[in-house]
Design a protein around this motif. Sequence first.
Motif, PDB file in Angstrom:
ATOM      1  N   GLY A  46       0.811  -1.218   0.000  1.00  7.56           N
ATOM      2  CA  GLY A  46       0.000   0.000   0.000  1.00  7.56           C
ATOM      3  C   GLY A  46       0.847   1.271   0.000  1.00  7.56           C
ATOM      4  N   TYR A  47       2.077   1.177   0.446  1.00  5.99           N
ATOM      5  CA  TYR A  47       2.974   2.331   0.493  1.00  5.99           C
ATOM      6  C   TYR A  47       3.848   2.437  -0.746  1.00  5.99           C
ATOM      7  CZ  TYR A  47       1.713   2.680   5.395  1.00  5.99           C
ATOM      8  OH  TYR A  47       1.022   2.830   6.564  1.00  5.99           O
ATOM      9  N   ASP A  48       3.701   1.518  -1.685  1.00 10.50           N
ATOM     10  CA  ASP A  48       4.531   1.536  -2.884  1.00 10.50           C
ATOM     11  C   ASP A  48       4.112   2.677  -3.807  1.00 10.50           C
ATOM     12  OD1 ASP A  48       6.360   0.769  -4.843  1.00 10.50           O
ATOM     13  OD2 ASP A  48       4.900  -0.526  -5.836  1.00 10.50           O
ATOM     14  N   GLY A  49       5.064   3.491  -4.150  1.00 14.73           N
ATOM     15  CA  GLY A  49       4.850   4.597  -5.065  1.00 14.73           C
ATOM     16  C   GLY A  49       6.173   5.286  -5.323  1.00 14.73           C
ATOM     17  N   ASP A  50       6.333   5.835  -6.506  1.00 15.80           N
ATOM     18  CA  ASP A  50       7.599   6.491  -6.840  1.00 15.80           C
ATOM     19  C   ASP A  50       7.870   7.689  -5.946  1.00 15.80           C
ATOM     20  OD1 ASP A  50       8.120   4.666  -8.860  1.00 15.80           O
ATOM     21  OD2 ASP A  50       7.087   5.870 -10.382  1.00 15.80           O
ATOM     22  N   ASN A  51       6.819   8.459  -5.643  1.00 16.09           N
ATOM     23  CA  ASN A  51       7.027   9.639  -4.798  1.00 16.09           C
ATOM     24  C   ASN A  51       7.427   9.247  -3.377  1.00 16.09           C
ATOM     25  OD1 ASN A  51       4.545   8.546  -4.211  1.00 16.09           O
ATOM     26  ND2 ASN A  51       3.496  10.507  -4.071  1.00 16.09           N
ATOM     27  N   VAL A  52       6.890   8.159  -2.857  1.00 14.05           N
ATOM     28  CA  VAL A  52       7.257   7.693  -1.513  1.00 14.05           C
ATOM     29  C   VAL A  52       8.705   7.230  -1.505  1.00 14.05           C
ATOM     30  CG1 VAL A  52       6.817   5.920   0.231  1.00 14.05           C
ATOM     31  CG2 VAL A  52       4.910   7.068  -0.889  1.00 14.05           C
ATOM     32  N   ARG A  53       9.074   6.449  -2.513  1.00 12.33           N
ATOM     33  CA  ARG A  53      10.443   5.918  -2.579  1.00 12.33           C
ATOM     34  C   ARG A  53      11.470   7.040  -2.708  1.00 12.33           C
ATOM     35  NH1 ARG A  53      10.810   0.417  -3.370  1.00 12.33           N
ATOM     36  NH2 ARG A  53       8.836  -0.603  -3.794  1.00 12.33           N
ATOM     37  N   THR A  54      11.219   8.010  -3.566  1.00 15.31           N
ATOM     38  CA  THR A  54      12.186   9.099  -3.724  1.00 15.31           C
ATOM     39  C   THR A  54      12.249   9.962  -2.462  1.00 15.31           C
ATOM     40  OG1 THR A  54      10.517  10.445  -4.831  1.00 15.31           O
ATOM     41  CG2 THR A  54      12.025   9.188  -6.232  1.00 15.31           C
ATOM     42  N   SER A  55      11.108  10.191  -1.825  1.00 14.71           N
ATOM     43  CA  SER A  55      11.090  10.986  -0.599  1.00 14.71           C
ATOM     44  C   SER A  55      11.911  10.304   0.495  1.00 14.71           C
ATOM     45  CB  SER A  55       9.643  11.170  -0.132  1.00 14.71           C
ATOM     46  OG  SER A  55       9.589  11.720   1.147  1.00 14.71           O
ATOM     47  N   LEU A  56      11.758   9.008   0.630  1.00 17.77           N
ATOM     48  CA  LEU A  56      12.517   8.284   1.648  1.00 17.77           C
ATOM     49  C   LEU A  56      14.012   8.272   1.323  1.00 17.77           C
ATOM     50  CD1 LEU A  56      10.147   5.256   2.286  1.00 17.77           C
ATOM     51  CD2 LEU A  56      10.619   7.149   3.834  1.00 17.77           C
ATOM     52  N   LEU A  57      14.348   8.054   0.074  1.00 16.55           N
ATOM     53  CA  LEU A  57      15.760   8.032  -0.305  1.00 16.55           C
ATOM     54  C   LEU A  57      16.417   9.386  -0.099  1.00 16.55           C
ATOM     55  CD1 LEU A  57      15.623   5.766  -3.476  1.00 16.55           C
ATOM     56  CD2 LEU A  57      16.690   5.229  -1.273  1.00 16.55           C
ATOM     57  N   MET A  58      15.684  10.466  -0.327  1.00 14.29           N
ATOM     58  CA  MET A  58      16.230  11.808  -0.122  1.00 14.29           C
ATOM     59  C   MET A  58      16.512  12.066   1.364  1.00 14.29           C
ATOM     60  SD  MET A  58      16.608  13.187  -3.033  1.00 14.29           S
ATOM     61  CE  MET A  58      16.766  14.911  -2.748  1.00 14.29           C
ATOM     62  N   LYS A  59      15.798  11.371   2.233  1.00 15.37           N
ATOM     63  CA  LYS A  59      15.999  11.537   3.670  1.00 15.37           C
ATOM     64  C   LYS A  59      16.997  10.512   4.222  1.00 15.37           C
ATOM     65  CE  LYS A  59      11.492  13.492   4.201  1.00 15.37           C
ATOM     66  NZ  LYS A  59      10.097  13.250   4.415  1.00 15.37           N
ATOM     67  N   GLY A  60      17.562   9.690   3.347  1.00 12.76           N
ATOM     68  CA  GLY A  60      18.552   8.709   3.777  1.00 12.76           C
ATOM     69  C   GLY A  60      17.944   7.437   4.336  1.00 12.76           C
ATOM     70  N   ILE A  61      16.710   7.162   3.987  1.00 13.58           N
ATOM     71  CA  ILE A  61      16.012   5.974   4.471  1.00 13.58           C
ATOM     72  C   ILE A  61      15.812   5.025   3.303  1.00 13.58           C
ATOM     73  CG2 ILE A  61      13.910   5.123   5.563  1.00 13.58           C
ATOM     74  CD1 ILE A  61      13.542   7.995   6.683  1.00 13.58           C
ATOM     75  N   LEU A  62      16.236   3.798   3.454  1.00 10.68           N
ATOM     76  CA  LEU A  62      16.090   2.806   2.391  1.00 10.68           C
ATOM     77  C   LEU A  62      14.701   2.183   2.461  1.00 10.68           C
ATOM     78  CD1 LEU A  62      17.512   1.247   0.103  1.00 10.68           C
ATOM     79  CD2 LEU A  62      18.098  -0.464   1.817  1.00 10.68           C
ATOM     80  N   PRO A  63      13.885   2.345   1.406  1.00 12.25           N
ATOM     81  CA  PRO A  63      12.549   1.747   1.435  1.00 12.25           C
ATOM     82  C   PRO A  63      12.616   0.246   1.151  1.00 12.25           C
ATOM     83  CG  PRO A  63      12.840   2.979  -0.593  1.00 12.25           C
ATOM     84  CD  PRO A  63      14.088   3.180   0.225  1.00 12.25           C
ATOM     85  N   VAL A  64      12.029  -0.536   2.019  1.00 12.01           N
ATOM     86  CA  VAL A  64      11.902  -1.979   1.818  1.00 12.01           C
ATOM     87  C   VAL A  64      10.411  -2.240   1.652  1.00 12.01           C
ATOM     88  CG1 VAL A  64      12.370  -4.263   2.753  1.00 12.01           C
ATOM     89  CG2 VAL A  64      13.938  -2.386   3.230  1.00 12.01           C
ATOM     90  N   ILE A  65       9.949  -2.015   0.425  1.00  9.65           N
ATOM     91  CA  ILE A  65       8.532  -2.100   0.099  1.00  9.65           C
ATOM     92  C   ILE A  65       8.397  -2.975  -1.138  1.00  9.65           C
ATOM     93  CG2 ILE A  65       6.470  -0.790  -0.501  1.00  9.65           C
ATOM     94  CD1 ILE A  65       7.912   1.702   0.673  1.00  9.65           C
ATOM     95  N   PRO A  66       7.650  -4.062  -1.079  1.00  6.93           N
ATOM     96  CA  PRO A  66       7.474  -4.876  -2.282  1.00  6.93           C
ATOM     97  C   PRO A  66       6.662  -4.111  -3.326  1.00  6.93           C
ATOM     98  CG  PRO A  66       6.160  -5.752  -0.487  1.00  6.93           C
ATOM     99  CD  PRO A  66       6.961  -4.632   0.071  1.00  6.93           C
ATOM    100  N   PRO A  67       6.963  -4.307  -4.593  1.00 10.58           N
ATOM    101  CA  PRO A  67       6.228  -3.568  -5.632  1.00 10.58           C
ATOM    102  C   PRO A  67       4.806  -4.091  -5.785  1.00 10.58           C
ATOM    103  CG  PRO A  67       7.786  -5.085  -6.623  1.00 10.58           C
ATOM    104  CD  PRO A  67       8.012  -5.139  -5.144  1.00 10.58           C
ATOM    105  N   ARG A  68       3.923  -3.196  -6.167  1.00 11.39           N
ATOM    106  CA  ARG A  68       2.548  -3.590  -6.448  1.00 11.39           C
ATOM    107  C   ARG A  68       2.515  -4.460  -7.696  1.00 11.39           C
ATOM    108  NH1 ARG A  68      -0.618   2.101  -5.430  1.00 11.39           N
ATOM    109  NH2 ARG A  68      -0.408   2.068  -3.186  1.00 11.39           N
ATOM    110  N   ALA A  69       1.475  -5.247  -7.826  1.00 11.86           N
ATOM    111  CA  ALA A  69       1.373  -6.171  -8.961  1.00 11.86           C
ATOM    112  C   ALA A  69       1.175  -5.435 -10.281  1.00 11.86           C
ATOM    113  CB  ALA A  69       0.217  -7.141  -8.736  1.00 11.86           C
ATOM    114  N   ASN A  70       0.598  -4.241 -10.256  1.00 10.45           N
ATOM    115  CA  ASN A  70       0.317  -3.510 -11.492  1.00 10.45           C
ATOM    116  C   ASN A  70       1.427  -2.526 -11.873  1.00 10.45           C
ATOM    117  OD1 ASN A  70      -0.052  -1.626  -9.504  1.00 10.45           O
ATOM    118  ND2 ASN A  70      -2.102  -1.002 -10.164  1.00 10.45           N
ATOM    119  N   ARG A  71       2.572  -2.630 -11.257  1.00 15.80           N
ATOM    120  CA  ARG A  71       3.693  -1.733 -11.549  1.00 15.80           C
ATOM    121  C   ARG A  71       4.274  -2.058 -12.910  1.00 15.80           C
ATOM    122  NH1 ARG A  71       7.219   1.822  -9.538  1.00 15.80           N
ATOM    123  NH2 ARG A  71       6.781   2.291  -7.404  1.00 15.80           N
ATOM    124  N   LYS A  72       4.561  -1.026 -13.702  1.00 18.02           N
ATOM    125  CA  LYS A  72       5.101  -1.218 -15.056  1.00 18.02           C
ATOM    126  C   LYS A  72       6.544  -1.721 -15.011  1.00 18.02           C
ATOM    127  CE  LYS A  72       1.709   0.898 -17.432  1.00 18.02           C
ATOM    128  NZ  LYS A  72       0.512   0.132 -17.299  1.00 18.02           N
TER     129      LYS A  72
END
Length: 141
Positions: A46-72
């Motif tokens: 539910g937390y998978d999204g490009d904006n979430v991943r980039t926001s976390l990476l910019m803060k130095g946090i590595l996102p460990v989130i499985p991709p959604r099934a409909n991801r391109k």
Amino acid sequence: MHARADGQGRHLGFVLTGGEASDDQAVDELVALPVSNPRLMLADKGYDGDNVRTSLLMKGILPVIPPRANRKETIACDFRAYRDRNRIERMFNRLKQSRRIATRYDKTALSFLGFLQLAAIRIWLPSFVNRSYPFLGRDED
């Protein structure tokens, strides 16, 4: 209900959103809680999204989130680290053992959050009991 937890699966803070709101809307508030910054963020799809991943990476946090099934495009996920997410699920299970939280009796978000914090305190208490006085319970000669 969104929660931030430590490595032991204990609550550090909560963020409440509406039931129809997307999970990724709570990420910024969870990261902004006044505790130390985490190295990893374990979250469900539910937390998978490009904006979430980039926001976390910019803060130095590595996102460990499985991709959604409909991801391109495919995104790698460290499933070995993701296995530790069961601690978070157990944390929610312990919270929902309080009937008032599981059934959401409270009409306002403020009263629900207040009782949620009381339930979290009840879970944290065993971590502190008898830590400062290890000699309690022993018979003196």
